[in-house]
Design a protein around this motif. Structure first.
Motif, PDB file in Angstrom:
ATOM      1  N   GLN A 136       0.831  -1.215   0.000  1.00 41.45           N
ATOM      2  CA  GLN A 136       0.000   0.000   0.000  1.00 41.45           C
ATOM      3  C   GLN A 136       0.862   1.259   0.000  1.00 41.45           C
ATOM      4  O   GLN A 136       0.618   2.195  -0.754  1.00 41.45           O
ATOM      5  CB  GLN A 136      -0.897   0.000   1.237  1.00 41.45           C
ATOM      6  N   GLN A 137       1.889   1.254   0.862  1.00 49.02           N
ATOM      7  CA  GLN A 137       2.741   2.441   0.997  1.00 49.02           C
ATOM      8  C   GLN A 137       3.918   2.419   0.025  1.00 49.02           C
ATOM      9  O   GLN A 137       4.732   3.338   0.032  1.00 49.02           O
ATOM     10  CB  GLN A 137       3.262   2.543   2.433  1.00 49.02           C
ATOM     11  N   ARG A 138       4.012   1.338  -0.750  1.00 52.55           N
ATOM     12  CA  ARG A 138       5.137   1.132  -1.683  1.00 52.55           C
ATOM     13  C   ARG A 138       6.460   1.252  -0.951  1.00 52.55           C
ATOM     14  O   ARG A 138       7.396   1.912  -1.421  1.00 52.55           O
ATOM     15  CB  ARG A 138       5.049   2.129  -2.833  1.00 52.55           C
ATOM     16  N   ASN A 139       6.503   0.628   0.224  1.00 46.44           N
ATOM     17  CA  ASN A 139       7.693   0.688   1.071  1.00 46.44           C
ATOM     18  C   ASN A 139       8.411  -0.666   1.026  1.00 46.44           C
ATOM     19  O   ASN A 139       7.895  -1.665   1.519  1.00 46.44           O
ATOM     20  CB  ASN A 139       7.262   1.040   2.506  1.00 46.44           C
ATOM     21  N   GLN A 140       9.585  -0.666   0.425  1.00 49.02           N
ATOM     22  CA  GLN A 140      10.344  -1.905   0.228  1.00 49.02           C
ATOM     23  C   GLN A 140      10.717  -2.577   1.552  1.00 49.02           C
ATOM     24  O   GLN A 140      10.632  -3.790   1.694  1.00 49.02           O
ATOM     25  CB  GLN A 140      11.607  -1.597  -0.578  1.00 49.02           C
ATOM     26  N   GLU A 141      11.120  -1.763   2.549  1.00 47.35           N
ATOM     27  CA  GLU A 141      11.572  -2.317   3.844  1.00 47.35           C
ATOM     28  C   GLU A 141      10.441  -3.044   4.565  1.00 47.35           C
ATOM     29  O   GLU A 141      10.640  -4.146   5.097  1.00 47.35           O
ATOM     30  CB  GLU A 141      12.096  -1.189   4.733  1.00 47.35           C
ATOM     31  N   ILE A 142       9.258  -2.408   4.586  1.00 46.87           N
ATOM     32  CA  ILE A 142       8.105  -3.023   5.271  1.00 46.87           C
ATOM     33  C   ILE A 142       7.716  -4.321   4.553  1.00 46.87           C
ATOM     34  O   ILE A 142       7.434  -5.336   5.190  1.00 46.87           O
ATOM     35  CB  ILE A 142       6.910  -2.039   5.333  1.00 46.87           C
ATOM     36  N   PHE A 143       7.730  -4.279   3.222  1.00 45.42           N
ATOM     37  CA  PHE A 143       7.393  -5.469   2.421  1.00 45.42           C
ATOM     38  C   PHE A 143       8.369  -6.617   2.732  1.00 45.42           C
ATOM     39  O   PHE A 143       7.947  -7.755   2.963  1.00 45.42           O
ATOM     40  CB  PHE A 143       7.441  -5.101   0.935  1.00 45.42           C
ATOM     41  N   ASN A 144       9.661  -6.299   2.769  1.00 45.00           N
ATOM     42  CA  ASN A 144      10.677  -7.324   3.072  1.00 45.00           C
ATOM     43  C   ASN A 144      10.502  -7.880   4.486  1.00 45.00           C
ATOM     44  O   ASN A 144      10.678  -9.075   4.715  1.00 45.00           O
ATOM     45  CB  ASN A 144      12.090  -6.742   2.937  1.00 45.00           C
ATOM     46  N   ASP A 145      10.155  -6.992   5.430  1.00 48.76           N
ATOM     47  CA  ASP A 145       9.901  -7.424   6.815  1.00 48.76           C
ATOM     48  C   ASP A 145       8.751  -8.431   6.855  1.00 48.76           C
ATOM     49  O   ASP A 145       8.809  -9.430   7.578  1.00 48.76           O
ATOM     50  CB  ASP A 145       9.544  -6.220   7.690  1.00 48.76           C
ATOM     51  N   GLU A 200       9.631  -3.971  -5.418  1.00 47.09           N
ATOM     52  CA  GLU A 200      10.310  -4.938  -6.288  1.00 47.09           C
ATOM     53  C   GLU A 200      10.843  -6.120  -5.470  1.00 47.09           C
ATOM     54  O   GLU A 200      10.870  -6.070  -4.241  1.00 47.09           O
ATOM     55  CB  GLU A 200      11.441  -4.260  -7.050  1.00 47.09           C
ATOM     56  N   ILE A 201      11.253  -7.148  -6.175  1.00 52.07           N
ATOM     57  CA  ILE A 201      11.852  -8.297  -5.495  1.00 52.07           C
ATOM     58  C   ILE A 201      13.363  -8.076  -5.517  1.00 52.07           C
ATOM     59  O   ILE A 201      14.049  -8.448  -6.471  1.00 52.07           O
ATOM     60  CB  ILE A 201      11.460  -9.621  -6.197  1.00 52.07           C
ATOM     61  N   ASP A 202      13.846  -7.408  -4.460  1.00 50.21           N
ATOM     62  CA  ASP A 202      15.283  -7.105  -4.375  1.00 50.21           C
ATOM     63  C   ASP A 202      16.043  -8.282  -3.762  1.00 50.21           C
ATOM     64  O   ASP A 202      15.459  -9.352  -3.562  1.00 50.21           O
ATOM     65  CB  ASP A 202      15.510  -5.792  -3.588  1.00 50.21           C
ATOM     66  N   MET A 203      17.294  -8.082  -3.466  1.00 52.13           N
ATOM     67  CA  MET A 203      18.123  -9.189  -2.949  1.00 52.13           C
ATOM     68  C   MET A 203      17.580  -9.748  -1.631  1.00 52.13           C
ATOM     69  O   MET A 203      17.573 -10.964  -1.414  1.00 52.13           O
ATOM     70  CB  MET A 203      19.580  -8.719  -2.746  1.00 52.13           C
ATOM     71  N   ILE A 204      17.111  -8.826  -0.743  1.00 52.52           N
ATOM     72  CA  ILE A 204      16.612  -9.279   0.575  1.00 52.52           C
ATOM     73  C   ILE A 204      15.337 -10.119   0.404  1.00 52.52           C
ATOM     74  O   ILE A 204      15.235 -11.224   0.936  1.00 52.52           O
ATOM     75  CB  ILE A 204      16.342  -8.062   1.500  1.00 52.52           C
ATOM     76  N   SER A 205      14.385  -9.584  -0.370  1.00 54.14           N
ATOM     77  CA  SER A 205      13.128 -10.340  -0.539  1.00 54.14           C
ATOM     78  C   SER A 205      13.379 -11.630  -1.320  1.00 54.14           C
ATOM     79  O   SER A 205      12.712 -12.639  -1.085  1.00 54.14           O
ATOM     80  CB  SER A 205      12.053  -9.484  -1.207  1.00 54.14           C
ATOM     81  N   ARG A 206      14.354 -11.599  -2.235  1.00 55.68           N
ATOM     82  CA  ARG A 206      14.711 -12.811  -2.986  1.00 55.68           C
ATOM     83  C   ARG A 206      15.230 -13.897  -2.024  1.00 55.68           C
ATOM     84  O   ARG A 206      14.827 -15.055  -2.115  1.00 55.68           O
ATOM     85  CB  ARG A 206      15.791 -12.465  -4.007  1.00 55.68           C
ATOM     86  N   ASP A 207      16.092 -13.476  -1.076  1.00 53.14           N
ATOM     87  CA  ASP A 207      16.613 -14.423  -0.079  1.00 53.14           C
ATOM     88  C   ASP A 207      15.483 -14.999   0.772  1.00 53.14           C
ATOM     89  O   ASP A 207      15.427 -16.205   1.014  1.00 53.14           O
ATOM     90  CB  ASP A 207      17.623 -13.722   0.847  1.00 53.14           C
TER      91      ASP A 207
END
Lengths: 149, 139
Positions: A107-116, B14-21
């Motif tokens: 929603q917020q297009r926030n990469q860090e939150i998505f990865n978390d 996007e699917i960066d290195m962290i999300s890919r891992d």
């Protein structure tokens, strides 16, 4: 830096189709986790308050265990069940965190939150996988015992 | 059109290195869960045929009916989890966006089936308590 931009242009990304799928998935994941956590809480309350009746039932149906401290046995039962419920509850908290954070990240297009959010799904899968591997060992043993009967 | 797609890629997650891992680990464990689950279903079937309950034919047919439903639903559930793991894992290697979307779609279907199972179980528990209350009221 330029290389990063070109990498993101040609690599995988969460496009409109993936957004729809992630929204659908996280909606159900949130539902599952909330309902399961409510159920776990209910069972924990029942076990805590029914602990006394469990001790009475033990004393009634297993009178031969006179030397064993029924109070202690009842307390051990309650503690074991609470520990199991806490582990299961922790798994569903991970699922809830995944659902909330991935949705928020998109929603917020926030990469860090998505990865978390994905990190919590990773932990959820690892714990479930370990439990599944432990379960299959017992299942194998159970099947062998059944076949040997 | 092309410009719109490019801006979509730049501004979306996007699917960066962290999300890919993370996704790689997720797919490995999801595959383990699905395969172990399927093996477990097979073992359940073996146990059932090895030692069928010694009750009447009607009870046996009833039990078989419920077991078949259980096995079908669980097989479907693990099938979607396995498909998520296979497609997402492959898309991470080939960078195929359609395959990635399909993998995430399978994960969504997996959670959907799990959610529907929970709704059905809750409804059955609710019905059980309702009949229990009705039975107590008319006693």
């Amino acid at each position: 830096m330029d290389q990063n931009t070109s990498d993101s242009l040609f690599g995988l990304h969460v496009d409109s189709e993936a957004v729809i799928q992630f929204r659908e998935g996280t909606k159900w994941a949130r539902f599952i986790s909330v309902v399961s956590l409510a159920g776990i809480l209910l069972v924990a309350l029942i076990v805590t308050f029914a602990g006394a009746s469990f001790k009475n039932a033990l004393e009634t149906y297993v009178p031969s265990m006179g030397s064993v401290d029924m109070d202690m046995l009842g307390n051990i039962f309650v503690v074991v069940v609470i520990i199991i419920l806490a582990i299961v509850g922790f798994i569903y908290i991970l699922l809830y965190r995944f659902a909330i954070l991935v949705r928020k990240g998109i929603q917020q297009r926030n990469q860090e939150i998505f990865n978390d959010g994905l990190k919590y799904l990773k932990y959820y899968c690892i714990i479930n996988g370990v439990i599944a591997l432990l379960g299959i060992v017992f299942s194998f043993l159970g099947t062998i015992m059944e076949l040997l009967k | 059109m092309e410009q719109e797609q490019t801006s979509d890629k730049i501004f979306n997650v996007e699917i960066d290195m962290i999300s890919r891992d993370h996704l790689k680990t997720i797919t490995v464990w999801a595959r383990i869960i699905a395969l172990v689950g399927l093996i477990n279903l097979g073992l359940t079937l073996i146990r059932l045929f090895a030692n069928p309950a010694g009750t009447g034919a009607a009870a046996l047919i009833g039990m078989l009916f419920f077991v078949l439903i259980y096995l079908s639903v669980m097989t479907l559930l693990y099938f979607f989890l396995l498909r998520f793991a296979n497609r997402t894992s492959a898309s991470l290697n080939t960078q195929n966006q359609d395959q990635f979307n399909s993998g995430i779609g399978s994960l969504a279907t997996y959670f959907k089936i799990l959610g529907i199972i929970i709704i059905i179980v809750l409804s059955l528990v609710g019905l059980f308590f309702m009949f229990l209350a009705l039975g107590a009221a008319f006693r």
